[in-house]
Design a protein around this motif. Structure first.
Motif: not given
Ligand code: SF4
Ligand code: SF4
Lengths: 292, 293
Positions: B254-257
């Motif tokens: 998620y943090s990498q989009g």
């Protein structure tokens, strides 16, 4: 007396858990939960109400079917589409009515009443960490900006009465009306963000808002170790904007464990996260001009 | 079918669920971001934007030459957006709700419609998927009128290209959130199994309950907190349509989009099941309505 506001541009970044920790670390303060739509700080602080008040704000149109002759003028003129016609009878949809009074003044039969809206409750409470001012709006209500202003006013009076040094507030999410109402005249905004694309995006918008209202701000990156690259990008962005990074906090399940136990993290454990928070609080206190 | 993805509060994974659900939806679909204060859906769906339009609100403009300071307009305005100071009338357009009451009551014709910019509506597509979003101007306090503009655009696009709609709603349970779920057929409530999650979920359930729409729960980061959320759902008869396990891997992707549904085959399967369960909930409510009719 300084007012420190913790905000995040959106929910879920750990803002409330951090505010809880700061409430434990700050010595002399009034705690304020300005997220009046979905307040959570009480789940950590277990306030006991000392004073309870009703919050009334704005009005709502109500059509009296006895007096209404079903001319339909109100439905035609209402810009919020809040007047429904069912089988020739007109009624106000309370979810859509903005309380603008247009229908009240236009109705040729004076068939529209305009009672005040009872929107929620607010209270002053005692907690193990100090006095707390907080509220709960009824679901679906608006006008939280006005309630936020009321809470801030009461917190200030309380701090004056009791000779407390600081107002520490858990801010509302987003960048809309309640946040704007929280920011004006605040001394320091502590912006909590996460190293994710949305975290970065929301950070930029909330920083813009702080700049717009000339409120000094600092940034805490929560769960920084989930994405080193995003964390670096956020730090670079902060440097560019002249914003101090107050802390980089590691991801730690202890935060959730503390919450499940109804404690703030600095009460629950003494690990790396808690000590990083102590350092962060020191920086915040300095920046806000607190003696502590 | 219009699916509203809502949550009592931000940060529960509402946007992740919306993006993932869109990505596994197997009939024509338009993704809508009604979280106009903090639109994030585009960061995951990466749509190609093909058009945009400014959204405005009608606010009054004063012609001082015609005004005789009778004060009728300031008396009617409920939002203090127009005020008489002595015999000088001042307008504060940023506080105006655009209701038009002052224009209606002014006996002198001294007020005429002007406009305040609320933000913009953007639309386009991401692969086969339609896309619409709104973005509130920073410093603008009123999101519902911009949301109305987004919905209007959506209706136009949908008439050209009919299909299902998945709405990423604003967080919270106040006026904008209710506004967003109001026109949907099914509401998905995304929450976390923690005390904060449960409290916010309860508020959302109370806020959206009166709308009488089928509602289902999506428990995100399952395994992280306690079992009280699931127990609440069972007690209130809210079906749990999906439980998405917590994992550091998911948090990192998620943090990498990334779209979480595309991160692992298991997650992909979980979202396909969520899509199927959502459809089933909708169809069940339809047949119930038909039976009543
Ligand atoms: S349009 Fe409505 S809200 Fe705006 S100034 Fe006139 S009366 Fe007030
Ligand atoms: S109602 Fe018209 S004439 Fe009266 S104060 Fe307002 S603008 Fe002036």
């Amino acid at each position: 007396m300084p007012e420190v506001l913790v905000i995040s541009g959106k929910g879920g970044t750990g803002k409330t858990s951090l505010t809880g920790a700061f409430a434990q670390l700050a010595t002399s303060k009034v705690i304020c939960d300005l997220d009046v739509d979905a307040p959570d700080l009480h789940l950590l602080l277990h306030p006991e109400a000392l004073e309870e008040h009703e919050f009334r704000s704005g009005n709502q149109a109500e059509i009296d079917p006895e007096r209404c002759v079903a001319c339909g003028l109100c439905a035609e003129k209402c810009r919020f589409d809040a007047i429904r016609e069912v089988d020739g009878a007109f009624a106000v949809d309370p979810f859509k009515c903005e309380g603008c009074k247009l229908c009240v003044v236009l109705c040729p039969e004076q068939a529209v009443d305009f009672p005040q809206r009872y929107c929620g409750d607010w209270q002053i409470s005692g907690t193990r960490l100090g006095p707390m001012v907080h509220a709960q709006l009824f679901p679906g209500e608006e006008n939280s900006g006005r309630l936020v202003a009321l809470l801030r006013g009461r917190a200030r009076e309380l701090a004056d009465e009791q000779g407390l040094e600081l107002i520490l507030s858990d801010g509302p999410p987003g960048i809309g009306c309640p946040v704007i109402s929280s920011l004006s005249g605040t001394d320091l905004a502590v912006i909590v963000t996460e190293p994710t694309p949305s975290g970065r995006h929301d950070l930029e918008r909330v920083v813009e808002l702080c700049t717009h209202f000339k409120v000094p701000a600092g940034v805490i990156v929560n769960k920084h170790d989930l994405n080193a690259e995003q964390t670096r990008a956020i730090s670079d962005y902060c440097a560019q904007q002249g914003l101090e990074v107050l802390a980089l906090l590691p991801y730690d399940p202890a935060m959730t464990e503390a919450m499940v136990k109804g404690l703030v993290i600095t009460e629950y454990s003494d690990n790396g996260l808690a000590s990083a928070l102590k350092e962060a609080w020191q920086r915040i206190a300095d920046k806000a001009g607190l003696g502590a | 079918m219009i699916v509203a993805v809502a949550s009592g509060k931000g940060g529960t994974g509402k946007t992740t669920v919306s993006a993932s659900l869109c990505s596994v939806w197997d009939t024509p679909v338009t993704a809508v971001d009604l979280d106009v204060e903090e639109p994030n859906l585009h960061l995951f769906l990466c749509p190609e934007i093909s058009g945009s339009a400014k959204a405005t609100l009608e606010v009054p403009r004063l012609d001082e030459g015609l005004c005789d300071a009778c004060g009728k307009c300031s008396d009617v305005c409920q939002f203090k957006a127009i005020s008489l100071f002595g015999d000088v009338l001042l307008a504060f357009p940023e506080m105006c709700h655009g209701c038009g009451a002052c224009l209606e009551v002014c006996p002198q014709g001294a007020l005429s419609p002007d406009h305040r910019e609320l933000g913009e509506v953007l639309w386009g597509s991401s692969g086969d998927m339609g896309f619409v979003m709104g973005r509130l101007r920073v410093g603008e306090a009123m999101s519902p009128p911009l949301m109305r503009a987004v919905k209007k655009r959506l209706a136009e696009l949908n008439s050209q290209r009919p299909g299902d709609v998945i709405i990423d709603c604003p967080p919270g349970v106040s006026c904008p959130a209710v506004n967003a779920v109001m026109d949907s057929d099914v509401i998905l409530l995304v929450s976390e199994p923690t005390p904060f999650g449960l409290y916010d979920f309860t508020l959302a359930w109370e806020a959206f309950g009166p709308l009488n729409k089928p509602m289902g729960a999506v428990i995100n980061r399952a395994g992280l907190g306690d079992g009280k959320l699931a127990a609440f759902c069972r007690e209130k008869g809210i079906p749990i349509l999906a439980e998405l396990p917590f994992s550091r891997e998911v948090a990192e992707s998620y943090s990498q989009g990334q779209i979480v549904a595309q991160a692992t085959p298991e997650l992909n399967q979980a979202f396909r099941e969520l899509a199927a369960n959502t459809r089933e909930l909708y169809l069940a409510s339809q047949s119930k309505e038909a039976a009543h009719a």
